[in-house]
Motif scaffolding. Structure first.
Motif, PDB file in Angstrom:
ATOM      1  N   LEU A  28      -8.344   4.471  -1.344  1.00  0.00           N
ATOM      2  CA  LEU A  28      -7.143   3.909  -0.717  1.00  0.00           C
ATOM      3  C   LEU A  28      -7.122   4.202   0.775  1.00  0.00           C
ATOM      4  O   LEU A  28      -6.793   3.343   1.592  1.00  0.00           O
ATOM      5  CB  LEU A  28      -5.895   4.479  -1.386  1.00  0.00           C
ATOM      6  CG  LEU A  28      -5.562   3.845  -2.727  1.00  0.00           C
ATOM      7  CD1 LEU A  28      -4.431   4.585  -3.400  1.00  0.00           C
ATOM      8  CD2 LEU A  28      -5.184   2.393  -2.535  1.00  0.00           C
TER       9      LEU A  28
ATOM     10  N   LEU B 194       0.825  -1.210   0.000  1.00  0.00           N
ATOM     11  CA  LEU B 194       0.000   0.000   0.000  1.00  0.00           C
ATOM     12  C   LEU B 194       0.859   1.260   0.000  1.00  0.00           C
ATOM     13  O   LEU B 194       0.546   2.250  -0.669  1.00  0.00           O
ATOM     14  CB  LEU B 194      -0.910  -0.008   1.225  1.00  0.00           C
ATOM     15  CG  LEU B 194      -2.184  -0.800   1.081  1.00  0.00           C
ATOM     16  CD1 LEU B 194      -2.889  -0.910   2.415  1.00  0.00           C
ATOM     17  CD2 LEU B 194      -3.096  -0.155   0.070  1.00  0.00           C
TER      18      LEU B 194
ATOM     19  N   PHE C 120      -7.021   1.072   3.532  1.00  0.00           N
ATOM     20  CA  PHE C 120      -5.884   0.625   4.336  1.00  0.00           C
ATOM     21  C   PHE C 120      -6.000   1.009   5.806  1.00  0.00           C
ATOM     22  O   PHE C 120      -5.097   0.740   6.581  1.00  0.00           O
ATOM     23  CB  PHE C 120      -4.553   1.089   3.754  1.00  0.00           C
ATOM     24  CG  PHE C 120      -4.310   2.555   3.812  1.00  0.00           C
ATOM     25  CD1 PHE C 120      -4.170   3.203   5.011  1.00  0.00           C
ATOM     26  CD2 PHE C 120      -4.176   3.282   2.648  1.00  0.00           C
ATOM     27  CE1 PHE C 120      -3.931   4.537   5.068  1.00  0.00           C
ATOM     28  CE2 PHE C 120      -3.936   4.624   2.692  1.00  0.00           C
ATOM     29  CZ  PHE C 120      -3.822   5.256   3.909  1.00  0.00           C
TER      30      PHE C 120
END
Lengths: 168, 110
Positions: A108, A6, A112
């Motif tokens: 994103l 990530l 995460f």
């Protein structure tokens, strides 16, 4: 997806997004949207790095900065100045890139968060909140200094607005 | 797991990109963004160093991590203060009808 992967995805998005923004971003809305997306990705990187409180502050800073720049840019454009204009193809590219950057940043960031919370996957060296509070409020008195600095900046900014003479 | 070296390397890359943004583009908004990203890269470096040196167990590691994050918070507050002054100057510069190109504001006036 691991925290390391990530991190690399976000870092790649920041670098490519910044380069695209520098090359193509001319319109106010696309500039501010691209800025917001990149700053959100930076906030995610900060979160993965272990700076939870810094990431929260950066998130708030990104939102308020993008809004302030958007209002300022729209005000400049609203008076018919050429300020941030570009021909039509670049406008479309900027809008598409800006929208994609914001969407990618939000997706994103939301994807995460559970990874960053897991000590097993991220092993973040997160500051102890109590210790951080001690450092900020008691040891270095940083918060009072920062508030004083913000007040000073507000005063100087107000003076610049009031005393700034329009160019002829 | 992310190594602290990667964080520090990325903060260096971000600082360089922000530098390029300020040097290449002449638009006031882009230059403001570039300087803010510079502040963010410095804050990221503080977080990276806190991670690098705060990985030791015990009270010392906790103290280093807390102080690194506190420094990063102060750097971001500095960025906010910079933004306040920068936006005010930018607004007063363009209020009169000139564009947001910094070259239009290259002359000092009384």
């Amino acid at each position: 997806m691991t925290a390391g992967a990530l991190f690399f995805v976000l870092a790649f998005a920041v670098v490519v997004g910044t380069l695209f923004l520098l090359a193509e971003g001319r319109r106010t809305v696309s500039l501010c949207a691209g800025y917001l997306g990149i700053s959100l990705a930076l906030s995610g990187i900060m979160l993965l790095g272990g700076g939870i409180f810094v990431a929260i502050l950066l998130f708030v800073l990104s939102m308020s900065t993008a809004l302030a720049l958007l209002l300022y840019g729209l005000r400049v454009q609203g008076r018919g100045q050429e300020g941030l204009d570009l021909p039509q193809p670049a406008r479309l590219t900027g809008k598409l890139l800006g929208s994609a950057a914001v969407l990618a940043g939000v997706v994103l960031l939301s994807s995460f968060l559970p990874v960053a919370e897991s000590n097993v996957s991220s092993q973040a060296v997160t500051a102890d909140p109590a210790l951080l509070g001690t450092v900020l409020f008691r040891d270095l008195n940083l918060v009072l200094s920062a508030l004083g600095l913000l007040f000073l900046a507000l005063s100087v900014g107000g003076l610049a607005l009031v005393l700034g003479r329009p160019a002829e | 797991m992310i190594d602290a070296q990667w964080l520090l390397g990325f903060s260096l890359l971000l600082f360089a990109l922000s530098w390029v943004a300020i040097l290449v583009r002449r638009n006031l908004i882009v230059m403001l963004m570039g300087v803010i990203w510079m502040f963010v890269s410095v804050a990221l470096a503080f977080v990276g160093f806190a991670r690098l040196h705060g990985s030791t167990d015990g009270r010392l590691g906790d103290e280093v991590a807390a102080r690194g994050e506190a420094a990063a918070i102060v750097v971001l507050i500095l960025a906010i203060a910079y933004l306040m002054v920068g936006l005010a100057i930018t607004y007063s510069t363009t209020r009169s009808g000139s564009s947001s190109d910094v070259d239009d504001a290259s002359d000092l006036r009384w």
